[in-house]
Write an enzyme that holds these catalytic residues in place. Structure first.
Site, short mmCIF file in Angstrom:
data_model
loop_
_atom_site.label_atom_id
_atom_site.label_comp_id
_atom_site.label_asym_id
_atom_site.label_seq_id
_atom_site.Cartn_x
_atom_site.Cartn_y
_atom_site.Cartn_z
CG HIS A 108 -2.04 -1.43 1.45
ND1 HIS A 108 -2.57 -1.38 0.14
CD2 HIS A 108 -2.34 -1.76 2.39
CE1 HIS A 108 -3.55 -2.07 -0.24
NE2 HIS A 108 -4.07 -2.60 1.55
CG HIS A 181 -7.96 -1.03 2.05
ND1 HIS A 181 -8.46 -1.51 3.42
CD2 HIS A 181 -7.00 -1.94 1.49
CE1 HIS A 181 -7.55 -2.64 3.55
NE2 HIS A 181 -6.85 -3.24 2.63
CD GLU A 312 -8.61 -4.32 -0.62
OE1 GLU A 312 -6.61 -3.59 -0.83
OE2 GLU A 312 -8.37 -5.29 -0.09
#
Length: 348
Positions: A108, A181, A312
């Site tokens: 991420h 998210h 996602e």
């Protein structure tokens, strides 16, 4: 149902010397609360089959919860969502080294990704539907990535959906991959785990992974595996029968970009809520919060494993190191990144 449409802005707090605001978008059917800290969706209030409205997002009660949080609740994630194997990649013959923040890999965006930034509020208002636009500029070299990149993300609350539109451009060749998210529980934020939700994922292929969740490079058929959700199936079915006890944190391959398609549909027979996800991204990560635990969430209650699910939209994980994963996540200088994901809600 009240036929009212509005957007309200209030100061929610301050982080690193920057104001963090909370925007409330209302249309009489649904309500969304969104903050410019991490561009996070804070609440999403939708009706159930009896018309009772309730919050279906995990998260925190205060800004401090989000700034201290470790699970990217509701956040916009980048510069590269999901994982990059070995925390490095090569572009135009040059190797770029990134933060090893996940078992020797990059997750991420690194140590301080977009999910830990205060975004600028670029615009908000009503244009048929209430909306808010956040903007973030990531400078050349931030977290090891090349190019100064500007990303605008627009949230729009329609009659039955929350739409998220991403638009970005870099002044150098770079890799890009952004997602939201949010953790959803269609029974409500304090209603147990999501293993009895019924899921359908409109993908017949997925990317198998190593023990540390880096794709092996194979694109495999879901047929005959626990990853097969081509027909509706209880999320916990193959967890409870021992076929996949650890649950899901896996990437499904949808196909070419720029074609808006139905990617997944999740249903709770308890509340009748249905969430249908549409995207023009080429893949989607199905994650059922196996890593949750130890954080205090809404209502002062501790969040727990499998309490929520994430869908996602994305490029395939580790695409910078896997040229066989198409389309490419590499964007040339000046080339526009432009994708949309829609979470649509209904009842049955």
């Amino acid at each position: 149902m009240v036929n009212s449409m509005s957007i309200e802005k209030k100061l929610w707090g301050n982080h690193n010397g920057k104001d963090c605001c909370l925007f409330t978008l209302e249309n009489g059917n649904m309500t969304a609360e969104i903050t410019n800290y991490a561009g996070s969706l804070v609440k999403l209030i939708v009706p159930d089959k009896d018309g009772n409205r309730g919050d279906i997002l995990l998260g925190y009660d205060t800004l401090d919860g989000y700034t201290a949080g470790t699970s990217s609740q509701g956040a916009l994630v980048g510069r590269y969502a999901n994982r990059i194997g070995g925390a490095k990649f090569t572009l135009n013959g040059k190797e770029y080294t990134l933060a090893k923040n996940d078992n020797g890999n990059t997750l991420h965006g690194g140590n301080v990704g977009f999910n830990k930034k205060v975004w600028d509020v670029k615009d908000y208002g009503e244009n048929g539907n209430p909306y808010v636009v956040f903007s973030y500029t990531s400078v050349d070299g931030e977290e090891g990535f090349p190019g100064t990149l500007t990303l605008d993300v627009k949230y729009t609350l329609t009659a039955d959906s929350i739409e998220i539109c991403y638009n970005a451009v870099s002044d150098k060749d770079t890799v890009m991959n952004f997602t939201n998210h949010s953790y959803f529980n269609l029974n409500g934020t304090d209603a147990g785990n999501i293993k009895d939700h019924i899921a359908q994922i409109f993908a017949d292929k997925y990317t198998p992974v190593s023990p540390v969740l880096i794709p092996t490079g194979e694109i495999a058929s879901v047929k005959g595996t626990p990853f097969d959700f081509t027909a509706p199936k209880r999320i916990g079915e193959d967890m409870d029968n021992g076929k996949l006890p650890g649950g899901y944190d896996h990437n499904y391959v949808l196909g070419e970009t720029k074609e808006m398609r139905k990617a997944a549909e999740i249903y709770s027979d308890k509340t009748g809520r249905v969430m249908t996800t549409y995207t023009d991204m080429p893949a989607i990560q199905f994650y059922i919060s196996g890593g949750l635990g130890g954080e205090t969430g809404k209502g002062g209650k501790e969040m727990f494993k499998n309490q929520g699910f994430c869908l996602e939209s994305q490029f395939c994980p580790d695409s910078p190191n896997k040229p066989q994963f198409k389309p490419t996540c590499v964007y040339k200088a000046g080339e526009q990144y432009n994708f949309t994901t829609i979470y649509k809600f209904s009842v049955k």
